[in-house]
Design a protein around this motif. Structure first.
Motif, mmCIF file in Angstrom:
data_model
loop_
_atom_site.group_PDB
_atom_site.id
_atom_site.type_symbol
_atom_site.label_atom_id
_atom_site.label_comp_id
_atom_site.label_asym_id
_atom_site.label_seq_id
_atom_site.Cartn_x
_atom_site.Cartn_y
_atom_site.Cartn_z
ATOM 1 N N ILE A 15 -13.146 -6.093 11.762
ATOM 2 C CA ILE A 15 -11.985 -5.238 11.559
ATOM 3 C C ILE A 15 -10.852 -5.652 12.499
ATOM 4 N N LEU A 16 -11.172 -5.916 13.747
ATOM 5 C CA LEU A 16 -10.150 -6.284 14.723
ATOM 6 C C LEU A 16 -9.462 -7.598 14.389
ATOM 7 N N PHE A 17 -10.177 -8.526 13.792
ATOM 8 C CA PHE A 17 -9.611 -9.833 13.509
ATOM 9 C C PHE A 17 -9.288 -10.041 12.025
ATOM 10 N N ALA A 18 -9.328 -8.976 11.228
ATOM 11 C CA ALA A 18 -9.094 -9.096 9.784
ATOM 12 C C ALA A 18 -7.651 -9.460 9.463
ATOM 13 N N GLN A 19 -6.706 -8.972 10.240
ATOM 14 C CA GLN A 19 -5.296 -9.283 10.018
ATOM 15 C C GLN A 19 -4.800 -10.204 11.115
ATOM 16 N N ASN A 20 -4.131 -11.247 10.723
ATOM 17 C CA ASN A 20 -3.566 -12.190 11.671
ATOM 18 C C ASN A 20 -2.111 -11.798 11.909
ATOM 19 N N PRO A 21 -1.723 -11.457 13.137
ATOM 20 C CA PRO A 21 -0.355 -11.015 13.414
ATOM 21 C C PRO A 21 0.684 -12.124 13.240
ATOM 22 N N ASP A 22 0.254 -13.367 12.998
ATOM 23 C CA ASP A 22 1.197 -14.454 12.789
ATOM 24 C C ASP A 22 1.813 -14.419 11.395
ATOM 25 N N TYR A 23 1.293 -13.575 10.499
ATOM 26 C CA TYR A 23 1.781 -13.492 9.133
ATOM 27 C C TYR A 23 2.432 -12.139 8.890
ATOM 28 N N LYS A 24 3.508 -12.164 8.105
ATOM 29 C CA LYS A 24 4.123 -10.903 7.698
ATOM 30 C C LYS A 24 3.693 -10.651 6.258
ATOM 31 N N VAL A 25 2.890 -9.630 6.060
ATOM 32 C CA VAL A 25 2.376 -9.299 4.740
ATOM 33 C C VAL A 25 2.954 -7.944 4.335
ATOM 34 N N SER A 26 3.521 -7.893 3.128
ATOM 35 C CA SER A 26 3.998 -6.625 2.591
ATOM 36 C C SER A 26 3.327 -6.419 1.241
ATOM 37 N N SER A 27 3.567 -5.281 0.645
ATOM 38 C CA SER A 27 2.931 -4.983 -0.638
ATOM 39 C C SER A 27 3.934 -4.366 -1.601
ATOM 40 N N TYR A 28 3.928 -4.828 -2.831
ATOM 41 C CA TYR A 28 4.791 -4.199 -3.828
ATOM 42 C C TYR A 28 4.212 -2.857 -4.258
ATOM 43 N N LEU A 29 3.000 -2.546 -3.842
ATOM 44 C CA LEU A 29 2.390 -1.261 -4.167
ATOM 45 C C LEU A 29 2.955 -0.120 -3.330
ATOM 46 N N ASP A 30 3.575 -0.446 -2.180
ATOM 47 C CA ASP A 30 4.197 0.597 -1.364
ATOM 48 C C ASP A 30 5.311 1.265 -2.164
ATOM 49 N N GLU A 31 5.371 2.579 -2.081
ATOM 50 C CA GLU A 31 6.371 3.319 -2.852
ATOM 51 C C GLU A 31 7.784 3.011 -2.369
ATOM 52 N N GLY A 32 7.952 2.786 -1.071
ATOM 53 C CA GLY A 32 9.287 2.547 -0.536
ATOM 54 C C GLY A 32 9.933 3.849 -0.114
ATOM 55 N N PHE A 33 11.260 3.927 -0.294
ATOM 56 C CA PHE A 33 11.989 5.123 0.120
ATOM 57 C C PHE A 33 12.742 5.708 -1.073
ATOM 58 N N LYS A 34 12.975 7.002 -1.010
ATOM 59 C CA LYS A 34 13.736 7.653 -2.071
ATOM 60 C C LYS A 34 15.189 7.224 -1.936
ATOM 61 N N ALA A 35 15.731 6.687 -3.019
ATOM 62 C CA ALA A 35 17.096 6.178 -2.993
ATOM 63 C C ALA A 35 18.096 7.331 -2.939
ATOM 64 N N PRO A 36 19.191 7.109 -2.209
ATOM 65 C CA PRO A 36 20.239 8.139 -2.213
ATOM 66 C C PRO A 36 20.836 8.230 -3.619
ATOM 67 N N ASN A 37 21.104 9.404 -4.065
ATOM 68 C CA ASN A 37 21.559 9.623 -5.443
ATOM 69 C C ASN A 37 23.058 9.363 -5.546
ATOM 70 N N THR A 38 23.427 8.066 -5.624
ATOM 71 C CA THR A 38 24.843 7.714 -5.695
ATOM 72 C C THR A 38 25.245 7.102 -7.027
ATOM 73 N N HIS A 39 24.467 6.191 -7.575
ATOM 74 C CA HIS A 39 24.843 5.509 -8.812
ATOM 75 C C HIS A 39 23.789 5.683 -9.899
ATOM 76 N N TYR A 40 23.174 6.826 -9.925
ATOM 77 C CA TYR A 40 22.176 7.078 -10.951
ATOM 78 C C TYR A 40 21.975 8.568 -11.142
ATOM 79 N N ILE A 41 21.345 8.893 -12.259
ATOM 80 C CA ILE A 41 20.937 10.258 -12.578
ATOM 81 C C ILE A 41 19.428 10.316 -12.386
ATOM 82 N N GLY A 42 18.912 11.370 -11.786
ATOM 83 C CA GLY A 42 17.466 11.544 -11.682
ATOM 84 C C GLY A 42 16.911 11.191 -10.316
ATOM 85 N N GLU A 43 15.736 10.565 -10.328
ATOM 86 C CA GLU A 43 15.012 10.263 -9.091
ATOM 87 C C GLU A 43 14.547 8.811 -9.097
ATOM 88 N N ALA A 44 14.853 8.103 -8.001
ATOM 89 C CA ALA A 44 14.488 6.687 -7.895
ATOM 90 C C ALA A 44 13.914 6.401 -6.516
#
Length: 157
Positions: A15-44
């Motif tokens: 577990i301690l050595f499973a991730q190598n800090p020399d790499y930056k790994v992200s995921s498209y599965l992360d929801e991200g942040f709620k966008a400010p409602n400026t150029h759209y209708i609804g929720e994004a």
């Protein structure tokens, strides 16, 4: 007992050595942040997966629009590719009829073409947007709820 201790040691070490800090790994599965409602209708929700740098030359953003949500009319200073990873949505270029997009669809919008895209009336949509580095989005006009509803009706949705 020795077997249990050895197993615990190996598991903890793994577990301690499973991730190598020399790499930056992200995921498209992360929801991200709620966008400010400026150029759209609804929720994004937006997740900037890859940001342009001097070597890459493009960005990748994951966008999730809840059902009955839409972007305003806009254009980009570079081509844009949308890859639909889940759900259903609409896409329309100025002067053309709207089309329905579904999971697995890929569409390319050429540079400086006015367009809008959105979720469908009844389903969320999540897509990956690939677009040029430092080219800004130019918002051209508001897409009204009435025009969105008209497109949905035209698409039998």
């Amino acid at each position: 007992m020795k077997t249990k201790l050895l197993s615990l040691f190996l598991l903890t070490s793994g577990i301690l050595f499973a991730q190598n800090p020399d790499y930056k790994v992200s995921s498209y599965l992360d929801e991200g942040f709620k966008a400010p409602n400026t150029h759209y209708i609804g929720e994004a929700w937006l997740n900037a997966i890859i940001n342009n740098d001097k070597d890459l030359g493009y960005n990748i953003t994951k966008a999730t629009f809840k059902a009955n949500s839409t972007l305003d009319w806009h254009k980009h200073g570079s081509s844009q590719v949308l890859i639909v990873v889940s759900g259903e949505g609409y896409y329309q270029e100025l002067g053309k009829d709207p089309i329905k997009l579904k999971e697995g669809d890929i569409i390319k919008c050429e540079k400086d073409i006015e367009h809008w895209h959105a979720s469908s009336k009844h389903k969320d949509i999540t897509y990956l947007a690939l677009y040029g580095g430092d080219q800004p989005t130019t918002w051209t006009k508001v897409l009204s709820q009435e025009d969105y509803d008209k497109a949905a009706k035209q698409l039998n949705d």
